[in-house]
Enzyme design. Structure first.
Site, PDB file in Angstrom:
ATOM      1  N   ASP A  75       0.869  -1.192   0.000  1.00  0.00           N
ATOM      2  CA  ASP A  75       0.000   0.000   0.000  1.00  0.00           C
ATOM      3  C   ASP A  75       0.893   1.225   0.000  1.00  0.00           C
ATOM      4  OD1 ASP A  75      -2.101   1.990   1.259  1.00  0.00           O
ATOM      5  OD2 ASP A  75      -3.215   0.116   1.047  1.00  0.00           O
ATOM      6  N   HIS A  99      -3.900   6.389   4.079  1.00  0.00           N
ATOM      7  CA  HIS A  99      -4.612   5.203   3.564  1.00  0.00           C
ATOM      8  C   HIS A  99      -3.994   3.915   4.106  1.00  0.00           C
ATOM      9  CE1 HIS A  99      -5.538   2.101   0.470  1.00  0.00           C
ATOM     10  NE2 HIS A  99      -6.712   2.706   0.423  1.00  0.00           N
ATOM     11  N   SER A 150     -11.203  -0.546  -0.497  1.00  0.00           N
ATOM     12  CA  SER A 150      -9.928  -0.485   0.233  1.00  0.00           C
ATOM     13  C   SER A 150     -10.109  -0.821   1.700  1.00  0.00           C
ATOM     14  CB  SER A 150      -9.340   0.929   0.184  1.00  0.00           C
ATOM     15  OG  SER A 150      -8.567   1.135  -0.951  1.00  0.00           O
TER      16      SER A 150
END
Ligand code: CA
Length: 471
Positions: free
Chosen positions: A189, A246, A417
């Site tokens: 990621d 994120h 996600s």
């Protein structure tokens, strides 16, 4: 995660808001289905005619795999056709262990990528040639809307409507099943805030590495890769407060510490998180994704008990190089959990990569809401998406920048996600109570225990949502 970058209409609309995206993005599935039957070259050509390809792949770069019998002069001759120069030879330990001594070449060319691909793929010495695709995270801008239960995704009680459609982790916790510190997961990621107050206890380190001695102690090619490796910048700094929200949010869903009186709780209260950062705010490339995937494959082969990697990203077209990397992970026994994508589209018709690759170790995850509906943004597919998990209004960890410093904070995000890491956490949770389970058995346990859900009927392979209450 974002769906196929080959749909320029989707890509463009995405910039203007999710609702517009839904109303126009998938209205033409039949014509889109034609894409499936075309060669990748045709698809590429189509995308070029409709929009700029600027964000689909890295300009002036291609990935080339030469056939094993190609000589040096064959390669030079091939590169000269596109005035190409080798920027990097990608030959990971995993590739070598798989019998590949050539690896891939990342080649710079002054030519347009599609022209270069077209010229090179005709050469008999070339096994395959691909653009260096750009992948992006799959997060939907969230306006802080969420329903009653902040952590609804972790519950699953029919007696509490606000929590009814969660994954049932709270039931497993109540039975004493809270994960294990002997089990690692790989987060492929952005980076993540391993010092976050709710993550630090579960921040895994490479057991073969000694911190800060400037030596590659375990010989994996990466010096001082304690918490993982930053493939985007090729160093060991996996956290940047400005870019890694994120990755941190994903980490919290998998393994925020539970029962510690602060913040949130992940599916696994105990687990070891490792990170391969290959994306920044501009996205990440195929070249770096391959190295990130192989990084965990090599750690697993070195004895680190990695059950799964979490992949909340997507983009590009079919990449043989990426497929091969996922297959090396498969052979090593690592589950590859992938977000199904955020286009509100049918992946059976228009594949989303990497979720839509056919490797048997992939679990492709759609998103549901706290009321049990398929999230409006979620991709789906009765053949190609396996299961759904909570992905709307998911509260988890983020870094916050205050006076230039990273501070532990929390926020609610939406996206497939966010759904994928519930499944990654589930894999680690299952292994903690079934320590001898193979990857295939863990995948089977996750899929076979899905709770049938009306909104998911015909929308994914299991027709159901994640249920870890029996894990
Ligand atoms: Ca190392």
């Amino acid at each position: 995660m974002r769906k196929s970058a080959f749909n320029p209409i989707l890509k463009a609309v995405f910039l203007f808001g999710a609702m517009a995206f839904i109303s126009t993005g998938c209205s033409d599935e039949e014509s889109l289905s034609a894409l499936n039957t075309q060669s990748s070259e045709d698809v590429l050509t189509r995308s070029v005619t409709e929009t700029s390809t600027d964000s689909l792949f890295v300009a002036n770069e291609v990935l080339i795999k030469f056939k094993t019998d190609a000589s040096s002069s064959d390669k030079d001759s091939a590169l000269s056709k596109v005035s190409g120069t080798v920027a990097e030879k990608i030959l990971t330990h995993s590739m070598k262990q798989a019998g590949d001594n050539e690896g891939l070449l990342l080649v710079k060319t002054p030519e347009n990528v599609l022209n270069a691909v077209g010229k090179l793929k005709k050469l008999t010495v070339v096994e395959y040639v691909e653009p260096n695709y750009i992948y992006t995270i799959d997060e939907i801008p969230n306006d802080s809307y969420f329903t009653d239960g902040l952590l609804w995704g972790m519950y699953g009680s029919a007696t509490s409507p606000a929590n009814e459609y969660g994954c049932g982790a709270a039931t497993a916790w109540a039975g004493g099943h809270t994960g294990s510190n002997d089990i690692y997961v790989g987060i492929i990621d952005e980076g993540y805030m391993y010092t976050h107050e709710d993550l630090a206890a579960n921040a895994g380190t490479n057991p073969g590495e000694i911190e800060g001695n400037k030596i590659d102690d375990d010989g994996n090619g990466y010096v001082d890769d304690m918490y993982g490796w930053n493939f985007a910048d090729n160093n060991n700094k996996i956290f940047d407060v400005s870019t890694d929200d994120h990755g941190t949010h994903v980490a919290g869903i998998i393994g925020a510490s539970g029962n510690n009186g602060i913040g949130v709780a992940g599916v696994c209260w105990n687990v070891k998180l490792l990170n391969a950062k290959f994306m920044n705010k501009k996205g990440g490339t195929t070249a770096d994704a391959i190295k990130a995937i192989d990084y965990f494959t090599e750690l697993k082969k070195a004895g680190v008990n990695i059950v799964a990697t979490n992949n909340s990203w997507s983009g590009g077209g079919y990449s043989q190089a990426l497929y091969d990397a996922i297959e090396r992970a498969n052979v090593a026994g690592i589950i590859f959990v992938a977000a199904a994508g955020n286009d509100g589209c049918r992946n059976d018709v228009l594949p989303t990569y990497p979720a839509s690759y056919t490797n048997s170790n992939i679990i492709s995850v759609a998103s549901i809401t706290s009321t049990g509906e398929l999230s409006y943004f979620s991709n789906f597919g009765v053949k190609s998406v396996d299961i759904a998990a909570p992905g709307s209004g998911i509260y988890s960890c983020i870094p916050q920048k205050i006076k230039g410093k990273a501070v532990s904070a929390y926020a609610s995000y939406d996206g497939t996600s966010m759904a994928a890491p519930f499944v990654t956490g589930a894999a680690a949770l299952y292994l903690s109570t079934h320590p001898n389970a193979k990857a295939s058995e863990i995948i089977n346990a996750i899929l076979s225990s899905a709770t049938p859900t009306p909104s998911l009927l015909g929308k994914c392979v299991t027709g159901g949502r994640l249920n870890v209450s029996g894990f």
